[in-house]
Structures are given as structure tokens and as C-alpha cells.
Design an enzyme around this catalytic site. Structure first.
Site, PDB file in Angstrom:
ATOM      1  N   GLN A  49       7.134   0.655   7.140  1.00 23.50           N
ATOM      2  CA  GLN A  49       5.804   0.652   8.703  1.00 23.50           C
ATOM      3  C   GLN A  49       7.260   0.068   9.970  1.00 23.50           C
ATOM      4  O   GLN A  49       7.599   0.847  10.897  1.00 23.50           O
ATOM      5  CB  GLN A  49       4.981   0.267   9.014  1.00 23.50           C
ATOM      6  CG  GLN A  49       4.504   0.337  10.518  1.00 23.50           C
ATOM      7  CD  GLN A  49       4.050   2.100  10.449  1.00 23.50           C
ATOM      8  OE1 GLN A  49       4.038   2.915  10.388  1.00 23.50           O
ATOM      9  NE2 GLN A  49       4.812   2.697  11.813  1.00 23.50           N
TER      10      GLN A  49
ATOM     11  N   CYS B 107       0.966   1.277  14.240  1.00 22.53           N
ATOM     12  CA  CYS B 107       1.399   1.641  12.865  1.00 22.53           C
ATOM     13  C   CYS B 107       0.563   3.135  13.059  1.00 22.53           C
ATOM     14  O   CYS B 107       0.916   4.333  12.385  1.00 22.53           O
ATOM     15  CB  CYS B 107       1.825   1.347  12.005  1.00 22.53           C
ATOM     16  SG  CYS B 107      -0.099   0.067  12.104  1.00 22.53           S
TER      17      CYS B 107
ATOM     18  N   ARG C  90       9.007   7.573  10.021  1.00 20.62           N
ATOM     19  CA  ARG C  90       8.188   6.927   7.928  1.00 20.62           C
ATOM     20  C   ARG C  90       9.510   8.092   7.565  1.00 20.62           C
ATOM     21  O   ARG C  90      10.178   7.473   6.605  1.00 20.62           O
ATOM     22  CB  ARG C  90       7.181   6.715   8.068  1.00 20.62           C
ATOM     23  CG  ARG C  90       5.792   6.236   8.874  1.00 20.62           C
ATOM     24  CD  ARG C  90       5.888   5.064   8.899  1.00 20.62           C
ATOM     25  NE  ARG C  90       5.997   4.473   7.424  1.00 20.62           N
ATOM     26  CZ  ARG C  90       5.046   3.839   6.914  1.00 20.62           C
ATOM     27  NH1 ARG C  90       3.962   4.162   7.814  1.00 20.62           N
ATOM     28  NH2 ARG C  90       4.490   4.056   5.443  1.00 20.62           N
TER      29      ARG C  90
ATOM     30  N   ARG D  81       0.944   0.828  -2.856  1.00 20.22           N
ATOM     31  CA  ARG D  81       0.069   0.339  -2.118  1.00 20.22           C
ATOM     32  C   ARG D  81      -0.857  -0.236  -2.762  1.00 20.22           C
ATOM     33  O   ARG D  81      -1.512  -0.056  -3.235  1.00 20.22           O
ATOM     34  CB  ARG D  81      -0.497   1.530  -0.649  1.00 20.22           C
ATOM     35  CG  ARG D  81      -1.528   1.225   0.249  1.00 20.22           C
ATOM     36  CD  ARG D  81      -1.829   1.849   0.675  1.00 20.22           C
ATOM     37  NE  ARG D  81      -0.596   2.268   2.101  1.00 20.22           N
ATOM     38  CZ  ARG D  81      -0.455   2.971   3.581  1.00 20.22           C
ATOM     39  NH1 ARG D  81      -2.287   3.509   3.491  1.00 20.22           N
ATOM     40  NH2 ARG D  81       0.261   2.497   4.354  1.00 20.22           N
TER      41      ARG D  81
ATOM     42  N   ASP E 203      -2.723  -2.964  16.213  1.00 18.85           N
ATOM     43  CA  ASP E 203      -2.843  -2.624  15.454  1.00 18.85           C
ATOM     44  C   ASP E 203      -4.371  -2.253  15.387  1.00 18.85           C
ATOM     45  O   ASP E 203      -4.856  -3.182  15.807  1.00 18.85           O
ATOM     46  CB  ASP E 203      -2.193  -2.986  14.127  1.00 18.85           C
ATOM     47  CG  ASP E 203      -2.746  -2.299  12.878  1.00 18.85           C
ATOM     48  OD1 ASP E 203      -3.116  -1.388  12.171  1.00 18.85           O
ATOM     49  OD2 ASP E 203      -2.602  -2.887  11.887  1.00 18.85           O
TER      50      ASP E 203
ATOM     51  N   HIS F  51       3.828  -4.805   5.596  1.00 16.70           N
ATOM     52  CA  HIS F  51       3.839  -3.361   5.869  1.00 16.70           C
ATOM     53  C   HIS F  51       5.910  -3.374   5.710  1.00 16.70           C
ATOM     54  O   HIS F  51       5.442  -2.555   7.768  1.00 16.70           O
ATOM     55  CB  HIS F  51       2.994  -3.232   6.453  1.00 16.70           C
ATOM     56  CG  HIS F  51       2.643  -1.392   6.419  1.00 16.70           C
ATOM     57  ND1 HIS F  51       3.268  -0.465   5.216  1.00 16.70           N
ATOM     58  CD2 HIS F  51       1.664  -0.336   7.435  1.00 16.70           C
ATOM     59  CE1 HIS F  51       3.046   0.623   6.067  1.00 16.70           C
ATOM     60  NE2 HIS F  51       2.391   1.005   6.545  1.00 16.70           N
TER      61      HIS F  51
HETATM   62  N1  NVA Z   1      -3.331  -3.121   9.074  1.00 17.60           N
HETATM   63  C1  NVA Z   1      -3.494  -1.413   8.821  1.00 17.60           C
HETATM   64  C2  NVA Z   1      -2.512  -0.939   8.632  1.00 17.60           C
HETATM   65  C3  NVA Z   1      -2.476   0.364   8.583  1.00 17.60           C
HETATM   66  C4  NVA Z   1      -1.385   0.904   8.003  1.00 17.60           C
HETATM   67  C5  NVA Z   1      -4.248  -2.231   7.183  1.00 17.60           C
HETATM   68  O1  NVA Z   1      -3.838  -3.033   6.452  1.00 17.60           O
HETATM   69  O2  NVA Z   1      -5.352  -1.119   7.273  1.00 17.60           O
HETATM   70  N1   CP Z   2       0.362   3.386   9.699  1.00 15.70           N
HETATM   71  C1   CP Z   2       0.122   4.133   7.870  1.00 15.70           C
HETATM   72  O1   CP Z   2       1.104   3.257   6.859  1.00 15.70           O
HETATM   73  O2   CP Z   2      -0.484   4.536   7.989  1.00 15.70           O
HETATM   74  P1   CP Z   2      -1.724   5.475   6.988  1.00 15.70           P
HETATM   75  O3   CP Z   2      -2.132   4.407   5.889  1.00 15.70           O
HETATM   76  O4   CP Z   2      -1.957   6.727   7.309  1.00 15.70           O
HETATM   77  O5   CP Z   2       0.163   5.983   5.619  1.00 15.70           O
END
Ligand code: NVA
Ligand code: CP
Length: 304
Positions: free
Chosen positions: A134, A259, A287, A104, A219, A131
Site C-alpha cells: 500500500q 488505503c 496498487r 496476506r 485508516d 502493509h
Molecule cells: N489496517 C487495515 C488495512 C486494510 C487494508 C487492516 O489491517 O484491516
Molecule cells: N487497501 C487494501 O489493501 O485493500 P484490500 O483489503 O481490499 O486488499
């Protein structure tokens, strides 16, 4: 040995994606019935997190344990990667010791570079651009509740972000219409819009986009890394909240997904997550099972 990675949904063929979703549902049933196998004893997943996480970390870590293996949590605070050791060196060293790696991070190019130097499968656990894990869970959830998503009307409300761009990939692969309702200046990448123009369109009015929708998704307005833009974004996205009023114009059996984490009072109303449309808790739980199916797929492909 066919080394396979999962940086976007499009690293799978359409058939592989369908099969993986089916397998995720099977693994969930087996887990619940207490009949699941542990096919990967001794296999280790390294989890590199340069951004925060609840769901991704817990689901990968629990998932590896359920598969008979284990997972290592690596944060930039504790690794040399965080002190500037080059990505290519880190990728070679870590992949020499584990069986599979999830990352990540911020720039998608960083993930691509890591993958180039990895000798084991690499999974995108979120970048600024995509992502895909997800989406596996979201598509599994839709399938479980409503069957095939093919030909359905899916409305994305909000930022043209990493989740939105993964929905664009999914629309192409699973053959649904994706309508993106976003304010000007917050569209997904122009290249992706052009590439997927037969499946994806951009509109400015969420209320009319939602009319007849089979699935409504939103989101956060400010993704990780955009904390400083939060206030500006709250102004830009005013009028883009998903609430009971707008959802009442969706199809009779419409679903709502997010998500998570969610910000009540901003992109969603206080109560929409508890409403009749919402499947967000199943979506989060999936997930776990979708990623077990993914890990199984990548490890099995690589072993052949
Ligand atoms: N769009 C959000 C998703 C979090 C799971 C982010 O990148 O922070
Ligand atoms: N939806 C998701 O990826 O959540 P986290 O950021 O908690 O991993």
C-alpha cells in the site's frame, strides 16, 4: 541467483525504492498508452489470503495478467494450509511450483517463517504489523500529484496499525516528517518509535497536528482481526475523524489518502473522499502499477 523478498519497505534500499516508484509511474503510462510489454509469459504468482481483500487481490491478479503471467488465488477454506498443514511444508511445496508468492496473513512471524522456507520471492500483502504494498501505491500517488515527498509534513490520524508502521518505514526511507495523532494506548510499536525518532513523533490532538500538513492519511479504527474491539475502539477514537473542518487547517495544496476500505461517519466524514484534497481513487488504482513494478523487480533480481 539473488533471492529477494518484500516483507517490509526496508527490504529495499532507498535507491531501489525510488527507482521502483519511478518504474510504477512508467508502467502506468505504458498501460494507458497501450504500449506496455508482457515480459513474464508463463510466470505464476500464488496469492495466499488468510484475510479478506478487494484491492490487493484484484490488483495482483490483473497485474500478473498485464505482465503476461497469471495468478492463483488460494484461500484457507480450500487449501491444506487452512486445515493445519505446517507453514514450512506449504512454503516448500507451493514455491516449488510457482515463480513468486504473495501472502496476506495475521502474525508477521508467520510470513517470516513462510519466507524462510520459500525458494521464490515472497511479498507481504498485509500482516498485522505492515502493509508495504500500500505504501508503494501511496508514495507513487504523492509523487504523481505533488512531486518529491522529501521534507514534507505527513500526518497520520488514527490507529498506530500496520499502515501507520509502514508509513514510519517510508518516512525513514524517503526522508519526510511523520506526525502520528493517536489516542493513548493505540500507538505504533515502541521499538519503531525509538528507531525512527528523528523522523516520527506522536501527538494527541489531530486538529493541531494537521496544521500545515502536506499529506493527511487515515485508516479504519478496527483492522481485520480486531472486529470484537470495534465498539471500544469507536469510543477511544472519537475526536479522531478526518473531516472537512480539520482538513481546512492543512497546507493549501494538501492531499488526503486512505488505503480503503473506509468507514464513512467513523474515521472519515461522509464526503471527504469526494473532496478537493482526496486522491483515494488514484491511490487505489496505483496498487496495480506499483505492484507490477515490484513483481518485475523481484523476478528480475532473482533471475540474475
Ligand atoms: N489496517 C487495515 C488495512 C486494510 C487494508 C487492516 O489491517 O484491516
Ligand atoms: N487497501 C487494501 O489493501 O485493500 P484490500 O483489503 O481490499 O486488499
Amino acid at each position: 541467483m539473488a533471492l529477494r523478498h518484500f516483507l517490509t519497505l526496508q527490504d529495499l534500499s532507498k535507491e531501489e525504492l525510488q527507482q521502483l516508484l519511478k518504474r510504477a509511474i512508467e508502467l502506468k503510462t505504458a498501460h494507458r498508452n497501450g504500449t506496455a510489454d508482457q515480459p513474464f509469459p508463463g510466470k505464476v504468482l500464488a496469492m495466499i489470503f488468510e484475510k479478506s481483500s478487494t484491492r490487493t487481490r484484484v490488483s495482483f491478479e490483473a497485474g500478473m495478467a498485464q505482465l503476461g503471467g497469471s495468478a492463483l488465488f488460494l484461500s484457507p477454506n480450500d487449501t491444506q494450509l487452512g486445515r493445519g498443514e505446517p507453514i514450512e511444508d506449504s512454503a516448500r511445496v507451493i514455491s516449488g511450483m510457482v515463480d513468486i508468492i504473495m501472502v496476506r496473513t495475521y502474525g508477521h512471524d508467520k510470513l517470516q517463517k513462510f519466507t524462510e522456507y520459500s525458494s521464490v520471492p515472497v511479498i507481504n500483502a498485509l500482516t498485522d504489523d505492515y502493509h508495504p504494498c500500500q505504501l508503494l501505491a501511496d508514495m507513487q500517488t504523492y509523487e504523481e500529484h505533488r512531486g518529491s515527498i522529501q521534507g514534507k509534513r505527513v500526518v497520520w490520524v488514527g490507529d498506530g496499525n500496520n499502515m501507520c508502521q509502514s508509513y514510519m518505514n517510508a518516512a525513514d526511507m524517503l526522508d519526510f516528517q511523520l506526525i502520528i495523532a493517536c489516542p493513548e494506548g493505540y500507538e505504533p510499536s515502541a521499538d519503531l518509535l525509538e528507531k525512527f525518532s528523528s523522523r516520527v513523533s506522536v501527538v494527541r490532538d489531530p486538529a493541531s497536528a494537521i496544521v500545515g500538513a502536506d499529506l493527511v492519511v487515515t485508516d479504519t479504527w478496527a483492522s481485520m482481526g480486531q472486529e470484537e474491539e470495534k465498539q471500544l475502539r469507536e469510543q477511544a477514537f472519537a475526536g479522531f475523524q478526518v473531516n472537512e473542518e480539520v482538513m481546512s487547517h492543512a497546507a493549501e495544496d494538501a492531499l488526503f489518502m486512505h488505503c480503503l476500505p473506509a468507514y464513512r461517519g467513523l474515521e472519515i466524514s461522509d464526503t471527504i473522499m469526494e473532496s478537493k484534497w482526496s486522491v483515494v481513487w488514484d491511490e487505489a488504482e496505483n496498487r496495480l502499477h506499483a505492484q507490477k513494478a515490484l513483481v518485475e523487480f523481484l523476478l528480475n533480481q532473482t533471475a540474475h
